[in-house]
Write a protein that holds these residues in place. Structure first.
Motif, short mmCIF file in Angstrom:
data_model
loop_
_atom_site.label_atom_id
_atom_site.label_comp_id
_atom_site.label_asym_id
_atom_site.label_seq_id
_atom_site.Cartn_x
_atom_site.Cartn_y
_atom_site.Cartn_z
N PHE A 144 -4.65 -25.59 -6.61
CA PHE A 144 -5.51 -26.58 -5.95
C PHE A 144 -4.83 -27.94 -5.91
O PHE A 144 -4.82 -28.62 -4.88
N VAL A 145 -4.25 -28.35 -7.04
CA VAL A 145 -3.56 -29.65 -7.10
C VAL A 145 -2.36 -29.68 -6.15
O VAL A 145 -2.15 -30.66 -5.42
N LEU A 146 -1.58 -28.60 -6.15
CA LEU A 146 -0.41 -28.53 -5.26
C LEU A 146 -0.83 -28.63 -3.80
O LEU A 146 -0.23 -29.36 -3.00
N LEU A 147 -1.88 -27.88 -3.44
CA LEU A 147 -2.33 -27.90 -2.05
C LEU A 147 -2.82 -29.28 -1.65
O LEU A 147 -2.48 -29.79 -0.57
N LEU A 148 -3.62 -29.92 -2.49
CA LEU A 148 -4.11 -31.26 -2.18
C LEU A 148 -2.96 -32.25 -2.03
O LEU A 148 -2.94 -33.06 -1.11
#
Length: 333
Positions: A17-21
């Motif tokens: 999730f952090v990487l995608l954001l």
């Protein structure tokens, strides 16, 4: 054990999730006037490579998880059993073709195979289906063909070699485990307890669950592939990739750890196509779709440890041997 697995899933979910954001934020806003910093050249390359891998793969993942969910909801195990021949050797060969009709992802296939074996399917036949279905199907073929447009032969070789591997491993498992029960006495999965009177609601539930589970591994895998391509010493990487004895082993290990979905792994593999040999790329595409870290945990949850270890060893040796023969005969022959 369950607590550790839950923590692992939570960490993977959070990291993805952090990487995608982060990458989406950079995609939409990097370079605009209100951005007061500049990415180092290397990280700009990582960002570009990551987004290209993910954006190319997402359409194929969407199609794949929806088809997989339709099969899981509307096709019963009894239907599969009726279509299988009684002769075990013919059944093993037939099971290797089943992926054309039932394109199930490697995550969803394990609970299905377990139920089939519990209902009387020979374990070797079930494991042949488990290996072939994630590769020998139209969706994965098209995604591989699209990812390797300049080397379309890789898509055909992937399907052909996957069929050979599935049949060979199935026959070996039948030879050594035909009179033994590979299943653990008790095993359960959340996937097996999902029932609904509304079939389409159940289908959407399976599809959404599988999409987010698959997506997080794609994101992490694409990020690691981008890092390796950017920061690993190019000369060392080229030396490994050029060694046709070592490079398939390296790529098989990479595929195992990344745990990518078979609908998306071709796009990650394509990023290595200028560095690693064709045999190594095929080893990545075949081995990773049949066995990886996440489905090893599922196998250990459902099957006896001795059977799982034997399966891993046999599959690893057969994939390496088949890829080596392909390189020797068709690439250098």
């Amino acid at each position: 054990m369950n607590v550790k697995k839950e923590m692992s899933h939570t960490i993977n979910d959070g990291l993805a999730f952090v990487l995608l954001l982060l990458f989406l934020y950079l995609f939409f806003f990097y370079g605009m006037g209100n951005m007061n910093f500049t990415l180092p050249k290397e990280w700009a390359i990582v960002h570009t490579m990551f987004l290209s891998i993910v954006l190319e793969a997402i359409p194929f993942i969407l199609v794949g998880v929806f088809v997989s969910a339709l099969i899981q909801t509307f096709i019963s195990e009894d239907t599969l059993r009726r279509w299988l021949p009684k002769n075990p050797y013919v059944a093993i060969v037939s099971a290797a073709f089943f992926g054309i009709i039932f394109p199930v992802c490697e995550c969803a296939i394990i609970p299905i195979v377990r139920r089939l074996i519990k209902k009387g399917m020979p374990p070797a036949v079930g494991m042949t289906f488990l290996m072939s279905a994630p590769i020998i199907n139209p969706i994965v073929f098209l995604s591989t063909y699209y990812a390797f447009q300049q080397k379309s032969e890789i898509a055909f070789a992937r399907v052909g070699l996957a069929f050979c591997v599935s049949v060979l491993v199935g026959l070996l498992l039948y030879r050594f485990f035909q009179h033994k029960t590979p299943l653990k006495p008790t095993a359960s999965s959340s996937h097996e307890h999902i029932h609904s009177t509304n079939k389409w609601k159940e289908t959407l539930h399976h599809a959404s669950e599988e999409f987010f589970d698959t997506g997080k591994y794609l994101i992490i895998g694409a990020f690691l592939a981008s890092l390796l391509q950017t920061f690993l010493n190019r000369n060392e990487l080229l030396q490994i990739g050029a060694n046709e004895l070592i490079s398939p082993v390296v790529m098989m290990g990479f595929a195992y750890l990344l745990s990518l979905c078979s609908e998306a792994d071709a796009f990650v593999a394509a990023s290595f196509s200028h560095t690693f040999s064709t045999g190594a790329i095929l080893a990545f595409l075949i081995y990773g779709a049949m066995l990886d870290l996440k489905n090893t945990l599922l196998l250990l949850a459902y099957f006896r440890t001795r059977f799982v270890i034997a399966f891993i060893l046999v599959l690893t040796c057969v994939v390496y041997l088949v890829v080596w023969l392909y390189q020797t005969i068709f690439i250098h022959g």
